[in-house]
Design a protein around this motif. Structure first.
Motif, short mmCIF file in Angstrom:
data_model
loop_
_atom_site.label_atom_id
_atom_site.label_comp_id
_atom_site.label_asym_id
_atom_site.label_seq_id
_atom_site.Cartn_x
_atom_site.Cartn_y
_atom_site.Cartn_z
N GLN A 267 0.82 -1.21 0.00
CA GLN A 267 0.00 0.00 0.00
C GLN A 267 0.86 1.26 0.00
O GLN A 267 0.51 2.26 -0.64
CB GLN A 267 -0.93 0.00 1.21
CG GLN A 267 -2.03 -1.06 1.12
CD GLN A 267 -2.75 -1.28 2.43
OE1 GLN A 267 -2.47 -0.62 3.44
NE2 GLN A 267 -3.70 -2.21 2.44
N LEU A 268 2.00 1.21 0.68
CA LEU A 268 2.92 2.35 0.71
C LEU A 268 3.43 2.64 -0.70
O LEU A 268 3.45 3.81 -1.15
CB LEU A 268 4.09 2.07 1.65
CG LEU A 268 5.23 3.10 1.66
CD1 LEU A 268 4.72 4.47 2.09
CD2 LEU A 268 6.37 2.65 2.56
N LEU A 269 3.83 1.59 -1.43
CA LEU A 269 4.31 1.78 -2.79
C LEU A 269 3.19 2.26 -3.71
O LEU A 269 3.43 3.08 -4.61
CB LEU A 269 4.92 0.48 -3.32
CG LEU A 269 6.45 0.42 -3.23
CD1 LEU A 269 6.89 0.41 -1.76
CD2 LEU A 269 7.00 -0.81 -3.94
N GLU A 270 1.99 1.78 -3.49
CA GLU A 270 0.86 2.24 -4.30
C GLU A 270 0.59 3.72 -4.07
O GLU A 270 0.26 4.46 -5.00
CB GLU A 270 -0.38 1.40 -3.98
CG GLU A 270 -0.31 -0.03 -4.52
CD GLU A 270 -1.47 -0.88 -4.07
OE1 GLU A 270 -2.15 -0.49 -3.08
OE2 GLU A 270 -1.71 -1.93 -4.67
N ARG A 271 0.72 4.17 -2.81
CA ARG A 271 0.53 5.60 -2.51
C ARG A 271 1.60 6.44 -3.17
O ARG A 271 1.33 7.54 -3.69
CB ARG A 271 0.52 5.83 -0.99
CG ARG A 271 -0.75 5.33 -0.30
CD ARG A 271 -0.88 5.93 1.09
NE ARG A 271 0.23 5.55 1.96
CZ ARG A 271 0.25 4.47 2.72
NH1 ARG A 271 -0.77 3.61 2.69
NH2 ARG A 271 1.28 4.20 3.49
N LEU A 272 2.84 5.94 -3.17
CA LEU A 272 3.94 6.67 -3.82
C LEU A 272 3.70 6.78 -5.32
O LEU A 272 3.94 7.84 -5.92
CB LEU A 272 5.28 5.96 -3.55
CG LEU A 272 5.80 6.02 -2.11
CD1 LEU A 272 7.04 5.15 -1.96
CD2 LEU A 272 6.13 7.46 -1.72
#
Length: 281
Positions: A267-272
């Motif tokens: 999810q962190l990478l998706e937000r980035l």
């Protein structure tokens, strides 16, 4: 007799020095480092490199120090006595030897791995202090003292899940395995995949180290996860151009399941990636 590494294991100069220092001092070698940096494999390769038998004691949260020495099966003896079994007279029939007993009584020096010592109760390391110091222990049920014929080479690993007692640390030679540099990582990859394309390695390492540097990542991918990821990239015949010309608006690398191990990091990478897309508009 010195450990110089093996064909299957890339050992840095500092690590080789630590292994040989612990052998010379006749003290346990306490190895710490990130999960997946080859701590357990080190013991296997030290045994192979020195031509010695490896005895492995993998520690769990329920493991007690006494289990490493021996276990007395009083329940079975009671049951056999009720059934009139004559072997109850021989207490040794109900003694199960532990890994330290096996290491102490071997005809030749062995390598003893005590793996992930920090998983057990905080008192676990303290309960082994005397035995590791004196290289002997007393069996109360039989009245015998088990002494080491040959002092084993002891390698103890820890993932830093718990602080280890000072008294235990004083008795060990300590080494922290730093995360490999890119150059060392190339050597490790060459050991596992000698025929891999250099361009794929170069681009995969760029993605891998960029991923590790992302702030807020709950679990950084480790060496073992990189090896798995490269295996998948080769199996799926993914060209290095996909990694080289990666789109910052699609931050998640291909086959990311080999590198990322929890949904928070995904999810962190998706937000980035979403933030990159907004900035690109």
């Amino acid at each position: 007799m010195k450990f110089e590494g093996t064909e299957r294991y890339v050992a840095t100069d500092d690590l080789r020095m630590a292994v040989n220092a612990s052998v010379a001092l006749q003290r346990p070698l306490l190895i710490k480092g990130e999960p997946g940096t080859g701590k357990t494999m080190l013991a296997e390769e030290v045994a192979a490199g020195l031509g010695k038998t490896l005895i492995q004691w993998h520690i769990k949260s329920t493991t007690k120090a006494q289990q490493g020495l021996y276990e007395y099966d009083a329940v079975s003896r009671l049951r056999d006595s009720q059934l009139g079994d004559g072997k109850v007279e021989d207490v040794s029939q109900y003694i199960k030897r532990g890994k330290l007993w096996d290491a102490f009584t071997g005809d030749e020096q062995v390598v003893l791995l005590i793996d992930e010592v920090d998983k057990a109760d905080i008192e676990f390391p303290n309960d082994l202090l005397v035995e590791l110091d004196r290289m002997e222990f007393f069996v109360y049920e039989t009245g015998e003292t088990v002494k080491a014929k040959h002092r084993p080479i002891i390698i103890i690993t820890s993932n830093n899940e718990k602080e280890l007692p000072d008294a235990f640390l004083r008795r060990c030679f300590f080494h922290f395995i730093n995360f490999p540099s890119k150059e060392t990582m190339k050597e490790i990859i060459a050991v596992h995949y000698p025929k891999i394309e250099k361009s794929l390695v170069q681009e995969a390492l760029e993605v891998f180290f960029e991923l590790r540097e992302i702030p807020g990542l709950k679990k950084k991918p480790s060496t073992s996860e990189l090896i798995d990821w490269l295996k998948l990239l080769m199996a799926d015949d993914i060209p290095d151009e996909i990694l080289k010309n990666r789109d910052p608006t699609k931050a998640i690398p291909p086959l990311y399941g080999a590198l990322l191990k929890n949904e928070q990091d995904v999810q962190l990478l998706e937000r980035l990636a979403f933030m990159h897309r907004r900035e690109a508009r």
